[in-house]
Design a protein around this motif. Structure first.
Motif, mmCIF file in Angstrom:
data_model
loop_
_atom_site.group_PDB
_atom_site.id
_atom_site.type_symbol
_atom_site.label_atom_id
_atom_site.label_comp_id
_atom_site.label_asym_id
_atom_site.label_seq_id
_atom_site.Cartn_x
_atom_site.Cartn_y
_atom_site.Cartn_z
ATOM 1 N N TRP A 164 -18.336 11.870 14.186
ATOM 2 C CA TRP A 164 -19.430 11.999 13.221
ATOM 3 C C TRP A 164 -19.259 11.068 12.026
ATOM 4 O O TRP A 164 -19.727 11.351 10.930
ATOM 5 C CB TRP A 164 -19.606 13.443 12.762
ATOM 6 C CG TRP A 164 -18.371 14.184 12.333
ATOM 7 C CD1 TRP A 164 -17.783 14.178 11.107
ATOM 8 C CD2 TRP A 164 -17.603 15.083 13.129
ATOM 9 N NE1 TRP A 164 -16.700 14.998 11.085
ATOM 10 C CE2 TRP A 164 -16.562 15.590 12.328
ATOM 11 C CE3 TRP A 164 -17.687 15.532 14.447
ATOM 12 C CZ2 TRP A 164 -15.613 16.484 12.797
ATOM 13 C CZ3 TRP A 164 -16.752 16.428 14.915
ATOM 14 C CH2 TRP A 164 -15.730 16.892 14.089
ATOM 15 N N GLY A 165 -18.560 9.949 12.228
ATOM 16 C CA GLY A 165 -18.602 8.875 11.251
ATOM 17 C C GLY A 165 -17.379 8.695 10.387
ATOM 18 O O GLY A 165 -17.325 7.744 9.602
ATOM 19 N N MET A 166 -16.378 9.553 10.490
ATOM 20 C CA MET A 166 -15.159 9.392 9.703
ATOM 21 C C MET A 166 -14.218 8.401 10.390
ATOM 22 O O MET A 166 -14.214 8.256 11.614
ATOM 23 C CB MET A 166 -14.470 10.739 9.510
ATOM 24 C CG MET A 166 -15.268 11.733 8.683
ATOM 25 S SD MET A 166 -15.534 11.190 6.984
ATOM 26 C CE MET A 166 -13.864 11.142 6.375
ATOM 27 N N GLU A 167 -13.404 7.720 9.593
ATOM 28 C CA GLU A 167 -12.481 6.748 10.171
ATOM 29 C C GLU A 167 -11.315 7.418 10.883
ATOM 30 O O GLU A 167 -10.875 6.962 11.940
ATOM 31 C CB GLU A 167 -11.957 5.819 9.075
ATOM 32 C CG GLU A 167 -13.028 4.936 8.447
ATOM 33 C CD GLU A 167 -12.439 3.994 7.420
ATOM 34 O OE1 GLU A 167 -11.196 4.061 7.197
ATOM 35 O OE2 GLU A 167 -13.199 3.195 6.837
ATOM 36 N N LEU A 168 -10.811 8.512 10.314
ATOM 37 C CA LEU A 168 -9.662 9.208 10.884
ATOM 38 C C LEU A 168 -10.036 10.652 11.182
ATOM 39 O O LEU A 168 -10.986 11.206 10.619
ATOM 40 C CB LEU A 168 -8.469 9.150 9.922
ATOM 41 C CG LEU A 168 -7.969 7.753 9.531
ATOM 42 C CD1 LEU A 168 -6.859 7.861 8.493
ATOM 43 C CD2 LEU A 168 -7.467 6.997 10.767
ATOM 44 N N ALA A 169 -9.248 11.269 12.049
ATOM 45 C CA ALA A 169 -9.466 12.663 12.415
ATOM 46 C C ALA A 169 -8.321 13.516 11.889
ATOM 47 O O ALA A 169 -7.150 13.115 11.959
ATOM 48 C CB ALA A 169 -9.571 12.803 13.936
ATOM 49 N N ASN A 170 -8.660 14.676 11.338
ATOM 50 C CA ASN A 170 -7.621 15.625 10.952
ATOM 51 C C ASN A 170 -7.511 16.711 12.014
ATOM 52 O O ASN A 170 -8.230 16.710 13.028
ATOM 53 C CB ASN A 170 -7.920 16.230 9.573
ATOM 54 C CG ASN A 170 -9.261 16.951 9.529
ATOM 55 O OD1 ASN A 170 -9.918 17.127 10.550
ATOM 56 N ND2 ASN A 170 -9.679 17.374 8.348
ATOM 57 N N GLU A 171 -6.592 17.637 11.817
ATOM 58 C CA GLU A 171 -6.341 18.657 12.831
ATOM 59 C C GLU A 171 -7.566 19.553 13.038
ATOM 60 O O GLU A 171 -7.869 19.958 14.168
ATOM 61 C CB GLU A 171 -5.134 19.506 12.415
ATOM 62 C CG GLU A 171 -4.579 20.382 13.535
ATOM 63 C CD GLU A 171 -4.022 19.545 14.688
ATOM 64 O OE1 GLU A 171 -4.054 20.056 15.843
ATOM 65 O OE2 GLU A 171 -3.573 18.409 14.458
#
Length: 446
Positions: A164-171
């Motif tokens: 959905w457009g974020m550069e990185l993914a968190n948990e």
């Protein structure tokens, strides 16, 4: 003894149209609530999927009552973190069995004339302390998949992922993504426009999810450029549905009594059957003629009129409008420059607007209460204070442990529970009902 219950269905002319859906996180802010209210007053066919509403000291939702619609939230827990506002012009049934502190759901009813299906609208808040998705959301989505219902979910996910457009993914984003892959939900977010903006960060955490069928009914999804006065920006889209056409009504309080009396006297000058009434047939004719004359006189003295539009806040004046525009200018400048000074100016302007809103609203209410000089005015205040903005009756549990699926089924279930053995008669016009009077009734009347 059987009880006959006659219920009337509102005569609605189907007019396929789009309702505007706004997804917003108010961040428990009074100024953000006022901004949303101003928008709802200008859009009378809207649905607002709200997270983190403004909560009062008693745990109730503030700032969204006495509008041209209904507000739905849970009644089993204090300080709800989700709610849904929907216009009175929409065919909507609350799904009360799925309402909790972090989830609220309603259902747009299907329309046979246009072929539009049922669509469930849900507002979900995913707390940062919990692992997404919440169990209530999973149960709702499973229910819709099992019953073949379309669904649109508006959620504050507090999760990051490139989907959905974020550069990185968190948990949190990874856990939510793994779940979405097991469902038929699509992510409607487009582009990289941030939905959460403050001095420190710009992220995309507000998501709009939709099933395959519901996604085809959604048009013009976008992150609004309007200042929401909250850290979360508005998300708006149009949804295909049917809008109720409000029928004109008569207000008995506005009846011109002089016209009514004159018309009735004119119609009763010549009796239908002069002389003595000898049998029940002649009495029936006279009663029908008298009833017809009374109704014609009333219709002439009390013509049909369209419902008057509800007025906005009486205390909202040029000063508050000027401050609101100033807040928006500071917000736009802070978004463009990202300078700390501009963010501080925006924060200061927003704080000043909040103080003036509280002052103006409190002063207006005190002035109104202080000018009460009659019982009619006092009774109006009593009605305002007694109005809890209760929503429509939603789904209820039946004896077979299932829930009702329509307002008519809910009414029927309640009647069968409270009036066992009653007989249902469906009739759209009470005036056209025929009452067959027997000889025994006439003898009893004598």
């Amino acid at each position: 003894m059987r009880t006959t219950y006659c219920y009337r269905l509102m005569a609605v002319s189907p007019s396929p149209n789009n309702c505007t859906v706004i997804q917003c996180n108010l961040h428990h802010s009074q100024t953000a609530t006022v901004q949303l209210r101003k928008w709802l007053e200008a859009n009378d066919t809207a649905v607002a999927l709200i997270q983190e509403p403004w909560i009062g000291a008693r745990g109730q939702i503030n700032g969204l009552s006495h509008l041209r619609g209904k507000l739905l939230s849970t009644t089993i827990s204090d300080k709800p973190r989700t709610c849904i506002y929907y216009s009175n012009k929409l065919h909507i049934q609350p799904l009360t069995q799925f309402c909790s502190r972090d989830l609220c759901a309603v259902k747009l009813l299907a329309d046979a004339a246009t072929g539009l299906p049922e669509v469930v609208l849900a507002s979900v808040y995913m707390a940062e302390t919990d692992v997404p998705p919440p169990q209530e959301m999973v149960q709702l989505i499973n229910h819709c998949e099992q019953n073949g219902q379309h669904i649109v979910v508006a959620t504050d996910s507090n999760a990051h992922h490139p989907l959905w457009g974020m550069e990185l993914a968190n948990e949190r984003g990874k856990n939510l993504t793994e779940y979405l892959f097991t469902t038929n939900l699509q992510i409607l977010n487009k582009g990289t426009t941030p939905t959460f903006v403050n001095k420190r960060s710009r992220t995309i955490i507000d998501l709009t999810l939709a099933s395959d069928g519901a996604a085809n009914l959604v048009h013009d999804w976008h992150v609004s450029e309007e200042a929401s006065l909250s850290d979360h920006r508005w998300i708006r889209f149009n949804l295909e549905t049917v809008i109720k056409v409000q029928q004109p009504k008569r207000n008995p309080r506005k009846t011109d009594r002089k016209i009514y009396t004159d018309k009735l006297h004119q119609s009763l000058e010549k009796p239908v059957a002069p002389g003595r009434l000898l049998d029940t047939a002649q009495i029936e004719i006279q009663v029908k003629e008298l009833t017809s004359n009374i109704l014609k006189s009333y219709n002439s003295a009390c013509p049909l009129s369209d419902p008057a539009p509800r007025q906005g806040h009486q205390w909202w004046g040029p000063e508050l409008e000027r401050l609101r525009r100033r807040v928006r200018r500071h917000f736009n400048r802070a978004m463009n420059t990202c300078a700390d000074e501009d963010w501080e100016n925006y924060k200061t302007a927003k704080s000043k607007l909040k103080k003036r809103i509280r002052f103006r609203s409190t002063a207006s209410w005190r002035g109104y209460c202080g000018n009460i000089t009659s019982c009619a005015q006092a009774n109006r205040v009593r009605k305002i204070l007694a109005n809890s903005n209760a929503s429509e009756l939603g789904s209820i549990r039946k004896t077979n442990n299932t829930f009702t699926t329509s307002p008519e089924e809910t009414e029927r279930t309640l009647l069968e529970a409270h009036f066992p053995g009653c007989r249902f008669v469906r009739d759209d016009r009470r005036e056209e009902m025929n009452y067959n009077t027997s000889t025994r009734n006439w003898r009893y009347a004598e």
